[in-house]
Design an enzyme around this catalytic site. Structure first.
Site, mmCIF file in Angstrom:
data_model
loop_
_atom_site.group_PDB
_atom_site.id
_atom_site.type_symbol
_atom_site.label_atom_id
_atom_site.label_comp_id
_atom_site.label_asym_id
_atom_site.label_seq_id
_atom_site.Cartn_x
_atom_site.Cartn_y
_atom_site.Cartn_z
ATOM 1 C CE LYS A 113 4.549 0.090 4.061
ATOM 2 N NZ LYS A 113 4.230 1.396 3.607
ATOM 3 C CE LYS A 195 2.436 -2.578 -2.221
ATOM 4 N NZ LYS A 195 1.966 -1.251 -2.068
ATOM 5 C CE LYS A 198 5.711 5.232 -3.155
ATOM 6 N NZ LYS A 198 4.796 5.378 -2.045
HETATM 7 N N1 AQP Z 1 1.652 -1.880 -6.928
HETATM 8 C C1 AQP Z 1 0.549 -1.141 -6.791
HETATM 9 N N2 AQP Z 1 -0.515 -1.351 -7.601
HETATM 10 C C2 AQP Z 1 -1.634 -0.602 -7.478
HETATM 11 N N3 AQP Z 1 -1.774 0.404 -6.571
HETATM 12 C C3 AQP Z 1 -0.740 0.645 -5.754
HETATM 13 N N4 AQP Z 1 -0.559 1.541 -4.760
HETATM 14 C C4 AQP Z 1 0.675 1.369 -4.230
HETATM 15 N N5 AQP Z 1 1.310 0.354 -4.850
HETATM 16 C C5 AQP Z 1 0.471 -0.117 -5.804
HETATM 17 C C6 AQP Z 1 -1.549 2.544 -4.370
HETATM 18 O O1 AQP Z 1 -0.960 3.837 -4.510
HETATM 19 C C7 AQP Z 1 -1.567 4.729 -3.565
HETATM 20 C C8 AQP Z 1 -0.521 5.523 -2.852
HETATM 21 O O2 AQP Z 1 0.302 4.643 -2.136
HETATM 22 P P1 AQP Z 1 1.095 5.106 -0.863
HETATM 23 O O3 AQP Z 1 1.600 6.468 -1.039
HETATM 24 O O4 AQP Z 1 0.304 4.828 0.336
HETATM 25 O O5 AQP Z 1 2.329 4.205 -0.911
HETATM 26 P P2 AQP Z 1 2.468 2.703 -0.648
HETATM 27 O O6 AQP Z 1 1.237 1.917 -0.820
HETATM 28 O O7 AQP Z 1 3.136 2.620 0.656
HETATM 29 O O8 AQP Z 1 3.404 2.465 -1.871
HETATM 30 P P3 AQP Z 1 4.495 1.398 -1.970
HETATM 31 O O9 AQP Z 1 5.243 1.621 -3.217
HETATM 32 O O10 AQP Z 1 3.932 0.068 -1.751
HETATM 33 O O11 AQP Z 1 5.469 1.786 -0.792
HETATM 34 P P4 AQP Z 1 6.046 0.837 0.269
HETATM 35 O O12 AQP Z 1 6.994 -0.041 -0.469
HETATM 36 O O13 AQP Z 1 6.712 1.788 1.215
HETATM 37 O O14 AQP Z 1 4.899 0.107 0.868
HETATM 38 C C9 AQP Z 1 -2.412 3.862 -2.621
HETATM 39 O O15 AQP Z 1 -3.761 3.988 -2.991
HETATM 40 C C10 AQP Z 1 -1.912 2.474 -2.887
HETATM 41 O O16 AQP Z 1 -2.928 1.517 -2.677
#
Ligand code: AQP
Length: 328
Positions: A113, A195, A198
């Site tokens: 990040k 993966k 967002k």
């Molecule tokens: N691709 C994924 N497959 C399975 N689980 C996933 N999670 C996120 N992406 C995947 C799980 O979703 C939960 C909530 O996630 P978060 O709100 O913490 O967001 P994040 O992990 O930051 O989501 P993103 O989409 O990956 O955002 P960015 O791009 O900002 O990093 C968690 O339990 C996470 O493991």
């Protein structure tokens, strides 16, 4: 016998996607009757990167609405907004004071990040896993159901808890991560080697939970496959493997049933049937989302009740921590 406690959080960002749903939210819904659950919209984590205030307010509401729409209910679970329960920030500060910087430097999510954020890497982004440890430890959590990307943070949380307990005496329960056997890492549609995320710039890479049926069809139609013909689960063929895994998760069929079903069929058939299965899964969620966010004050009342319940439990733990440290 007392139920074990589950805690998990979700960021207050728009565009919650199928990875968030299949890796986390769906399991929270399915597990909720067995456990005493705390599900939290972690808005304080969300502000570790810049946010527009009005958009943030709307996103907090959207994510909370999606959790209830997905099937989390007040009888089995406490759903609340992190910043409404002040004990989270207070405990994070106290844990900061016992967490070595070196532990945080090892966190791979921070490395990824901070590379993306470049000019705007805040102290908050670095400290994110300590706040996450506070979230989990306040509720004597036994299990943290998360996607695979969060495993390292839950391990760090255990290390912090152990360090505190060793220094001040037993206060914190050591939590375990629960990562689903299938769906712990849903991959992107256009880039199936990463993966679904967002922050991925290509918006066709993710299916968002509020996407309209035609958007879902169009995104799946464009998904990366390969030059083979056979439709089989095979991790080396990441695109097709990911489409089949999503199909498995939304239809709840076995891998054998799925391979038999698609024997002799084309990638076009796979994509069309997958799109319809995803639409069928998301339609009731979208319908409930519209209903419960359409009624003014309904969602807010549930969140207020959730915050009160969470606060009562969190304050008890925080008092214990203050006493152990010598601040009371
Ligand atoms: N691709 C994924 N497959 C399975 N689980 C996933 N999670 C996120 N992406 C995947 C799980 O979703 C939960 C909530 O996630 P978060 O709100 O913490 O967001 P994040 O992990 O930051 O989501 P993103 O989409 O990956 O955002 P960015 O791009 O900002 O990093 C968690 O339990 C996470 O493991």
């Amino acid at each position: 016998m007392d139920k074990k406690t589950v805690f998990s959080g979700i960021q207050a960002t728009s565009n919650q996607h199928l990875g968030n749903y299949l890796g986390a939210i769906k399991n929270w819904v399915e597990m909720q009757k067995q456990y005493d659950n705390y599900f939290c919209v972690v808005d304080l984590h969300t502000v570790t990167v810049p946010q527009d205030p009005d958009t943030l307010r709307a996103n907090i509401r959207e994510v909370a609405g999606l959790l209830f729409a997905a099937g989390i209910d007040e009888d089995n679970s406490t759903v609340f907004i992190q910043s409404h329960v002040k004990a989270h920030s207070e405990l994070a500060w106290l844990l900061n004071c016992i967490t070595p910087m070196g532990w945080l430097h090892r966190m791979t999510q921070f490395k990824e990040k901070s590379e993306k954020a470049k000019d705007e890497v805040s102290v908050g982004l670095f400290d994110y896993p300590v706040l996450q440890a506070a979230d989990i430890l306040l509720y004597d959590t036994n299990l943290v159901p998360v996607g695979e990307d969060q495993k390292q943070h839950v391990e760090l949380c255990r290390d912090i808890a152990q360090r505190f307990n060793y220094r001040y005496g037993e206060v914190f329960v050591l939590p375990d991560a629960y990562i689903p056997p299938v769906g712990g890492r849903v991959m992107g549609l256009s880039n199936p080697d990463k993966k679904m995320s967002k922050s991925e710039e290509k918006k066709d890479d993710s299916i968002f939970l509020l996407d309209a049926p035609d958007q879902i069809r169009a995104k799946i139609k464009k998904a990366t496959t390969d030059s083979h013909r056979e439709i089989k689960f095979d991790e080396k063929r990441s695109g097709v493997n990911n489409l089949l895994t999503i199909y498995q998760l939304v239809t709840e069929k076995t891998r054998d049933q799925i391979e038999d079903h698609f024997a002799g069929k084309s990638y076009k058939d796979l994509k069309e049937q997958l799109a319809e299965a995803v639409i069928e899964t998301l339609e009731p969620l979208q319908q409930r989302y519209r209903e419960l966010t359409g009624e003014k004050g309904y969602l807010e009342a549930m969140l207020n009740r959730g915050a009160k319940r969470a606060e009562a439990r969190a304050e008890t733990k925080l008092r214990q921590v203050y006493e152990k440290i010598g601040l009371r």
